[in-house]
Design an enzyme around this catalytic site. Structure first.
Site, PDB file in Angstrom:
ATOM      1  CD  GLU A 183      -3.065   0.957   2.189  1.00 50.66           C
ATOM      2  OE1 GLU A 183      -3.293  -0.189   2.638  1.00 50.66           O
ATOM      3  OE2 GLU A 183      -3.764   1.946   2.460  1.00 50.66           O
ATOM      4  CG  ASN A 226      -4.842  -0.208   6.358  1.00 53.58           C
ATOM      5  OD1 ASN A 226      -5.265   0.322   7.390  1.00 53.58           O
ATOM      6  ND2 ASN A 226      -4.566   0.481   5.266  1.00 53.58           N
ATOM      7  CE  LYS A 303      -5.350   3.021   9.294  1.00 48.04           C
ATOM      8  NZ  LYS A 303      -5.024   3.051   7.849  1.00 48.04           N
ATOM      9  CD  GLU A 307      -6.997   6.060   6.519  1.00 56.90           C
ATOM     10  OE1 GLU A 307      -6.248   5.095   6.351  1.00 56.90           O
ATOM     11  OE2 GLU A 307      -6.801   7.185   6.024  1.00 56.90           O
ATOM     12  NE  ARG A 340       0.367   4.250  11.821  1.00 53.33           N
ATOM     13  CZ  ARG A 340      -0.333   4.639  10.764  1.00 53.33           C
ATOM     14  NH1 ARG A 340      -1.556   4.182  10.562  1.00 53.33           N
ATOM     15  NH2 ARG A 340       0.175   5.479   9.890  1.00 53.33           N
ATOM     16  CE  LYS A 381      -0.354   8.654   8.960  1.00 57.05           C
ATOM     17  NZ  LYS A 381      -1.063   8.491   7.699  1.00 57.05           N
ATOM     18  CG  ASP A 386      -2.450  10.917   5.511  1.00 53.57           C
ATOM     19  OD1 ASP A 386      -1.363  10.453   5.870  1.00 53.57           O
ATOM     20  OD2 ASP A 386      -3.306  10.250   4.884  1.00 53.57           O
ATOM     21  CD  GLU A 408       3.118   6.835  10.865  1.00 54.39           C
ATOM     22  OE1 GLU A 408       2.627   6.346  11.906  1.00 54.39           O
ATOM     23  OE2 GLU A 408       2.546   6.770   9.760  1.00 54.39           O
ATOM     24  CD  GLU A 414      -0.413   8.272   1.075  1.00 53.62           C
ATOM     25  OE1 GLU A 414       0.228   7.975   2.102  1.00 53.62           O
ATOM     26  OE2 GLU A 414      -1.657   8.246   1.006  1.00 53.62           O
ATOM     27  CD1 TRP A 562     -12.701  10.425   1.407  1.00 56.52           C
ATOM     28  CD2 TRP A 562     -11.337   9.411   2.861  1.00 56.52           C
ATOM     29  NE1 TRP A 562     -12.792   9.073   1.194  1.00 56.52           N
ATOM     30  CE2 TRP A 562     -11.964   8.421   2.079  1.00 56.52           C
ATOM     31  CE3 TRP A 562     -10.430   9.009   3.842  1.00 56.52           C
ATOM     32  CZ2 TRP A 562     -11.726   7.064   2.255  1.00 56.52           C
ATOM     33  CZ3 TRP A 562     -10.185   7.657   4.020  1.00 56.52           C
ATOM     34  CH2 TRP A 562     -10.835   6.702   3.240  1.00 56.52           C
TER      35      TRP A 562
END
Ligand code: GCV
Length: 839
Positions: A183, A226, A303, A307, A340, A381, A386, A408, A414, A562
């Site tokens: 991912e 995930n 996590k 999400e 997380r 993070k 993000d 993080e 990404e 989102w």
């Protein structure tokens, strides 16, 4: 034939030298001969042997590495001895073993767990070199440091040093799925998994562990957050044992990501409620089982409630309840759980202007400060959203006084160009790490908070999502500098971006001053350039948010749950996150920081639209309006991407041909795609705001001929979605009989040499062929076989092919022939012709 054969035989017999195989696989550990004769000669008197005190796997790895590196760089083959004999030697050992060998070498200072010292000493009257540490792993780090010094051209008189890492946690995460996909991975398939198993051949994992160790990384989680529940089943654990063994030799502890519902899904319990006794017992039994197989297992990454991942909210429990039930199972084995902080609701109502995803980490976790066990590390993070190209430091860093925390970061690019765009992230990370959160008065930068210095914790540090893949260069030939940079910053966040880029360049390419200066400058300019042509003033992403996160799609972040909203409309742009009128996010920072962000007067321009919703006519400190800033930066950024190509071309012949060509291709692609970004964003804001570009660039494209206006044979005109992804919002697609179409137009300007840009769409569901003819003469042909993340004509697939220096006369007919393949209809957006002199 004879010569061919003998050449072939010779190449099979000779060992491949690192310089011969310049694919990037060796990364910064190339160990090529030191060319500077003065440096080289300074090592003439270097001991000829190594005395390793101890024979653990880590010490043996250190010894082998030293032999390899010295042989490669200095052309000397060191002998390996068990104990020092009566000669000069390089001693490798722990402080205890060195003390036993010769108490006069005793070092009474503190090196922490992983620190080391390198010292020129006298042993039995012989000049020797001591590499010592509290632990075997520290010795390994000392060896890599010594080799780095040699590689950077330091003479032997400058090798002495003592170093202690800034924080105990220096970890990489991977988002690898058990089926071998990754991912948000942009460099090939997983090195850890294939077909739902751990790979059979772990040599690549071994080489990766060595790379990690060389920059001091001591922990690695290998599967996606995930998480697949199967990863901790008994059957799979036996496979993980093999990875742990490989990591162990390089001092890297294995971690895995887990699914919080595991007690129910694989344990067969009726619940995964963290306060249920049966669940606590299940985690304990599972941890015991893992540690029986892998005694040095690191622990878990989790996590939860994010999400769509299950978490404690399913039972009305807190994140502390969730973390602690697992922490207690790991505790007897010294295991850690990284919990997380990326907890948020992705179904928020976008119509409610008080809703704000940026608030989520703080809102969910701050009130739990002090309620996490001491082997829980909250992994936060770096920004509150993000991994965007520009975010403020997460307010949570400054709001936890009694909780271990780790920052993080994201090495895999990404939202920053997915490694097809050069974007060296170290300067961005440093801005966050150096940001003063004013958590205890001034002087509390994020690096001090996460390392535990500010509030006296022992267990914090640095984590980054790496996502290397099976591509030869792991991440990309220049992109891998981000992996190096993360490791170096995690060891010492006080290093400068320039120092890190310079070290990396010297070791990955060479020390030619022109090479060093050029590549370092390119790296350091790349993030600011990327920010300019993608995201203005901290507004947040203008990319496709739903799925791909790559090319421009300005409205994609709006009108969905989102929460990556920039709220651009006809009048203005930005999220109002103030306490006075907005979401109140600014209030999550401590007083002085909150006050700075709360006012548009004091908020730094680069974060203005992160904190405030403002009209396009708002005047920035620069004296420009917001809208003019958007136009200007997008044109500047795209031009800077063009300059990256020219900078790279200036070192042709000074770096090896294989990497030169590969990097050049990528940079040329990037320059073309930067223009896609420029045009999409400028066109969108021009149409939305109705405010023209004072410099008259946005919306006008000199030299551009839209494909839909050409004479078409077999090609059909189609609308492109979103509209800003194509020039004039239309493109042409080949549907002609026989699978061959053409588009042509007459060249009307004066004779001369021109660069001709063909903008086409390179989808991933076919490899169309293109040919370009000038008055019947073939001038270029190519196959559209780049692997871009879409099977549509859109801003992810939009690609530029530049034909340079073409001689054109008036009335020359320019004709493009397209042959579709698979689902890709040789689609074309436009052609742009510019005088070659202009470039
Ligand atoms: C692994 C973002 C990414 C997801 C990632 C998630 C996370 O949303 O797009 O791919 O999931 O962050 O960090 O958990």
């Amino acid at each position: 034939m004879k010569y061919l054969l003998s050449g072939l035989l010779l190449s099979m017999l000779l060992p491949a030298s690192p310089a011969a195989a310049e694919t990037g696989y060796s990364a910064w550990l190339r160990y090529v001969p030191i060319e500077n004769q003065i440096t080289r000669r300074s090592y003439d008197g270097m001991p000829a042997s190594i005395s390793a005190l101890g024979n653990s796997a880590v010490i043996q790895a250190a010894q082998r590495e030293l032999v390899l590196g010295v042989r490669g760089m200095l052309g000397k083959t060191l002998r390996t001895e068990g104990r020092p004999s009566n000669e000069s030697t390089i001693i490798l050992g722990t402080l205890d073993s060195v003390n036993q060998l010769d108490p006069t070498l005793f070092f009474s200072g503190n090196l922490g767990d992983d620190g080391y010292l390198i010292e020129r000493v006298t042993l039995n009257g012989h000049p020797s070199i001591l590499v010592a540490a509290a632990s075997d792993r520290g010795v390994l780090y000392g060896v890599f440091a010594l080799l780095r010094k040699i590689g950077l051209g330091k003479p032997i008189s400058e090798i002495d040093e003592r170093q202690i890492p800034f924080a105990p946690i220096r970890m990489l995460n991977h988002w690898d799925n058990l089926d071998g996909t990754i991912e948000r991975g942009y460099a090939g398939a997983s090195i850890f998994f294939e077909k739902n198993n751990v790979v059979t051949d772990l040599s690549r994992v071994r080489d990766y562990a060595r790379l990690m160790a060389s920059v001091g990384i001591n922990a690695c989680s290998i599967n996606n957050v995930n998480a697949n529940t199967r990863v901790i089943t008994t059957e799979f654990l036996t496979q993980l044992v093999r990875v742990a063994e490989v990591f162990r030799d390089w001092g890297v502890r294995l971690f895995v990501s887990i699914d919080f519902s595991s007690p129910q899904k694989i344990g067969g319990l009726g619940t995964f409620d963290p306060l249920d006794q049966g669940v606590a017992k299940w985690w304990k039994t599972k941890a015991d089982e893992i540690y029986r197989l892998i005694p040095d297992f690191g622990g878990f990454v989790l996590k939860a409630d994010s999400e769509g991942r299950l978490g404690p909210s399913a039972y009305g429990r807190t994140h502390a309840d969730a973390a602690n039930v697992i922490a207690r199972a790991l505790k007897p084995h010294s295991g850690l759980i990284f919990y997380r902080g990326f907890v948020y609701d992705h179904h928020m109502d976008w119509r409610n202007l008080k809703n704000d995803r940026a608030r989520a980490a703080y809102d969910n976790l701050q009130s739990l400060d002090g309620r996490f066990d001491d082997n829980v590390v909250l992994q936060i993070k770096h920004g509150p959203i993000d991994f965007q190209v520009r975010e403020p430091a997460s307010p949570l860093f400054g709001a936890l006084e009694r909780t271990n925390q780790a920052i993080e970061l994201q090495i895999t690019q990404e939202y920053t160009g997915q490694q097809r765009h050069l974007c060296f992230l170290v300067p961005m990370w440093k801005e966050v790490l150096d940001f003063d959160m004013q958590a205890k008065g001034s002087g509390t930068p994020v690096k001090d908070l996460v390392s535990g210095r500010t509030f006296n914790h022992s267990g914090g540090g640095f984590v980054a999502v790496s996502n290397v893949g099976r591509d030869q260069s792991w991440l990309g030939l220049l992109a891998i500098a981000n992996l190096y940079g993360f490791g170096r910053l995690a060891w010492n966040p006080n290093l400068t971006s320039w120092q890190i880029a310079e070290e990396w360049t010297r070791m990955s390419f060479n020390g030619d001053p022109r090479v060093v200066k050029t590549i370092v400058q390119m790296q350091l300019r790349s993030w600011p350039a990327y920010e300019k042509y993608t995201g203005p003033l901290g507004a947040g992403t203008l990319t496709d948010i739903i799925n791909i996160h790559y090319g421009p799609a300005v409205e994609s972040s709006e009108r969905n749950g989102w929460g990556q909203w920039h709220r651009a409309d006809e009048r203005g742009i930005g999220m109002d996150r103030t306490m006075a009128t907005g979401t109140g996010f600014t209030g999550q920072y401590r007083g002085p920081v909150a006050r700075m962000y709360e006012s548009a007067e004091t908020c730094p321009d680069e974060l203005l639209l992160f904190m405030h919703h403002l009209p396009y006519t708002h005047v920035l400190r620069s004296g420009k309006t917001i809208i003019q800033h958007i136009y200007d930066t997008h044109y500047e950024g795209a031009e800077e991407a063009n300059q990256l190509v020219r900078q790279w071309e200036s070192i042709k012949g000074l770096v090896d041909a294989q990497r030169y060509e590969e990097v050049l291709n990528r940079l040329e692609y990037q320059a073309g795609h930067a223009q896609v970004w420029r045009d999409a964003v400028c066109n969108w804001f021009l149409r939305m705001s109705g405010i023209p570009d004072l410099k008259k660039r946005a919306g006008t494209f000199p030299g551009r001929v839209e494909a839909e206006s050409m004479k078409l044979e077999g090609y059909q005109i189609e609308e492109v979605q979103p509209w800003e992804a194509a020039s004039g919002s239309k493109a042409i697609k080949c549907i002609g009989p026989g699978g061959r179409c053409s588009a042509s137009f007459p060249h009307t300007v004066k004779p001369g040499r021109y660069d001709v840009d063909i903008q086409y769409f390179d989808q991933n569901n076919g490899a169309s062929r293109f040919k370009v003819f000038v008055s019947g003469r073939l001038v270029a042909e190519w196959v559209a076989d780049n692997v871009l993340p879409t099977n549509k004509m859109d801003a992810h697939s939009s690609t530029r092919r530049r034909i340079r220096g073409l001689t054109l006369r008036p009335r020359d007919e320019i004709r493009i022939e397209g042959v579709p393949n698979g689902g890709e209809g040789a689609p074309i957006d436009y052609i742009e012709i510019h005088s070659s002199r202009r470039r």
